[in-house]
Design a protein around this motif. Sequence first.
Motif, short mmCIF file in Angstrom:
data_model
loop_
_atom_site.label_atom_id
_atom_site.label_comp_id
_atom_site.label_asym_id
_atom_site.label_seq_id
_atom_site.Cartn_x
_atom_site.Cartn_y
_atom_site.Cartn_z
N SER A 18 0.78 -1.37 0.09
CA SER A 18 -0.28 -0.10 0.03
C SER A 18 0.87 1.19 -0.03
O SER A 18 0.50 2.13 -0.53
N GLU A 19 2.17 1.15 0.56
CA GLU A 19 3.00 2.27 0.75
C GLU A 19 3.29 2.77 -0.83
O GLU A 19 3.30 3.88 -1.38
N LEU A 20 3.69 1.64 -1.54
CA LEU A 20 3.93 2.01 -2.93
C LEU A 20 3.01 2.38 -3.72
O LEU A 20 2.85 3.28 -4.49
N ALA A 21 1.85 1.72 -3.53
CA ALA A 21 0.42 2.24 -4.30
C ALA A 21 0.20 3.67 -4.08
O ALA A 21 -0.46 4.59 -4.69
N ASP A 22 0.34 4.07 -2.55
CA ASP A 22 0.13 5.35 -2.11
C ASP A 22 0.96 6.48 -3.31
O ASP A 22 0.56 7.43 -3.44
N ASP A 88 -10.36 3.99 -15.95
CA ASP A 88 -9.64 4.47 -17.14
C ASP A 88 -8.25 3.95 -16.69
O ASP A 88 -7.37 3.81 -17.76
N ALA A 89 -7.78 3.91 -15.69
CA ALA A 89 -6.49 3.09 -15.38
C ALA A 89 -6.87 2.45 -13.88
O ALA A 89 -7.70 2.61 -13.39
N VAL A 90 -5.71 1.72 -13.61
CA VAL A 90 -5.78 0.52 -12.61
C VAL A 90 -4.54 0.65 -11.79
O VAL A 90 -3.67 0.50 -12.43
N LEU A 91 -4.70 0.43 -10.66
CA LEU A 91 -3.66 0.40 -9.39
C LEU A 91 -4.03 -0.90 -8.81
O LEU A 91 -4.83 -0.86 -8.05
N LEU A 92 -2.97 -1.77 -8.62
CA LEU A 92 -3.09 -2.94 -7.76
C LEU A 92 -2.01 -3.11 -6.69
O LEU A 92 -1.00 -2.98 -7.01
N ALA A 93 -2.62 -3.06 -5.48
CA ALA A 93 -1.39 -3.32 -4.44
C ALA A 93 -1.51 -4.76 -3.85
O ALA A 93 -2.63 -5.00 -3.22
N VAL A 94 -0.64 -5.67 -4.13
CA VAL A 94 -0.82 -6.80 -3.80
C VAL A 94 0.79 -7.56 -3.23
O VAL A 94 1.73 -7.70 -3.83
N VAL A 122 -10.10 -8.16 -20.35
CA VAL A 122 -11.08 -7.22 -19.60
C VAL A 122 -10.14 -5.83 -19.45
O VAL A 122 -10.68 -4.67 -18.94
N LEU A 123 -8.80 -5.87 -19.40
CA LEU A 123 -8.04 -4.58 -19.19
C LEU A 123 -7.33 -4.33 -20.61
O LEU A 123 -6.27 -3.77 -20.59
N LYS A 124 -7.97 -4.83 -21.90
CA LYS A 124 -7.15 -4.71 -22.86
C LYS A 124 -6.64 -3.10 -23.39
O LYS A 124 -7.26 -2.28 -23.36
N GLY A 125 -5.30 -2.99 -23.36
CA GLY A 125 -4.91 -1.50 -23.45
C GLY A 125 -4.94 -0.54 -22.42
O GLY A 125 -4.44 0.57 -22.57
N LYS A 126 -5.15 -1.02 -21.25
CA LYS A 126 -5.64 -0.22 -20.21
C LYS A 126 -4.19 0.00 -19.30
O LYS A 126 -3.75 -0.88 -18.93
N PRO A 127 -3.92 1.22 -19.05
CA PRO A 127 -2.70 1.67 -18.23
C PRO A 127 -2.97 1.07 -16.71
O PRO A 127 -3.96 1.43 -16.01
N THR A 128 -2.05 0.15 -16.52
CA THR A 128 -2.34 -0.77 -14.85
C THR A 128 -1.03 -0.83 -14.44
O THR A 128 0.25 -1.11 -15.06
N VAL A 129 -0.93 -0.42 -13.10
CA VAL A 129 0.23 -0.47 -12.34
C VAL A 129 0.10 -1.72 -11.24
O VAL A 129 -0.87 -1.58 -10.41
N LEU A 130 0.94 -2.67 -11.22
CA LEU A 130 0.84 -3.59 -10.07
C LEU A 130 2.06 -3.33 -9.12
O LEU A 130 3.20 -3.28 -9.48
N ALA A 131 1.65 -2.89 -7.72
CA ALA A 131 2.64 -2.78 -6.76
C ALA A 131 2.92 -3.94 -5.94
O ALA A 131 1.75 -4.54 -5.41
N GLY A 204 3.88 6.20 -11.40
CA GLY A 204 2.63 6.99 -11.05
C GLY A 204 2.47 8.26 -12.16
O GLY A 204 1.37 8.61 -12.66
N ARG A 205 3.73 8.69 -12.40
CA ARG A 205 3.83 9.98 -13.29
C ARG A 205 3.32 9.29 -14.67
O ARG A 205 2.69 10.24 -15.44
N SER A 206 4.05 8.22 -15.02
CA SER A 206 3.76 7.52 -16.25
C SER A 206 2.24 7.16 -16.41
O SER A 206 1.57 7.45 -17.49
N LEU A 207 1.56 6.84 -15.47
CA LEU A 207 0.32 6.07 -15.53
C LEU A 207 -0.43 7.58 -15.68
O LEU A 207 -1.70 7.39 -16.35
N ALA A 208 -0.27 8.64 -15.02
CA ALA A 208 -1.27 9.82 -15.19
C ALA A 208 -0.99 10.49 -16.55
O ALA A 208 -1.94 11.10 -17.18
N ALA A 209 0.27 10.24 -17.20
CA ALA A 209 0.51 11.06 -18.36
C ALA A 209 -0.02 9.98 -19.71
O ALA A 209 -0.08 10.42 -20.97
N LEU A 210 -0.12 8.83 -19.53
CA LEU A 210 -0.58 7.98 -20.51
C LEU A 210 -1.87 8.18 -21.22
O LEU A 210 -2.69 8.83 -20.50
#
Length: 214
Positions: A18-22, A88-94, A122-131, A204-210
């Motif tokens: 969660s720290e990284l996802a934050d 529009d974008a997805v963030l996963l903390a696992v 279900v996430l085709k082409g969608k910017p996604t970050v896995l932390a 995070g910067r890349s996710l927001a800019a994509l």
Amino acid sequence: MTLFRVDASILPGSSASSELADLVEAEWSAARPGDPVVRRHLGTHPLPSDAWASATTAGFVPEPDRTAAQREALALAAGLASELAEADAVLLAVPLYNYGVAQNFKSWIDLVITGAGTGVPVLKGKPTVLATVRGGGYGPGTPKEGWDHSTPYLRRILGDLWEADLTVVERELTLVGVNPALDGLRDVAAGAHAEARRAAHEAGRSLAALPLAA
């Protein structure tokens, strides 16, 4: 534009994932002030343990004969899949638990697959970050090399099956300072932590800019 965030830690007050996802989320919010962040926390609000079995077995039963539990499970699965589809974008903390995928996150994956349809990207082409984080060290040459059965699986599901535009931010040795057996790795762990934080900010910067998927 909406960011959908899922957390899986069972220790939300001290969660390394969660720290990284934050940090990722903070960069998103700084670049997109006012854009909503929708959250689902599987650690504090786990899904029903029998939902996937009920949703799956419902497929073998004519609709009029389905039980209330089967109907509820199918509705839950469809709703979970819709949460991803609507984002529009997805963030996963696992985190890594017991050398594998966190049970609560695996249940979520199974239900999303059921709700979206097996093989549906279900996430085709969608910017996604896995932390994702690991308590020990699992790199080449370490005693537990190859024991991380979570990260490769998550890459397969998110990147290959669901076809996300995937970025993975990883941190190891999160149990240094907690497990005395790892005390000799404090400097290595500190370096890994700093690098993971840097990578999270960048992701995070890349996710927001994509450009976001239509």
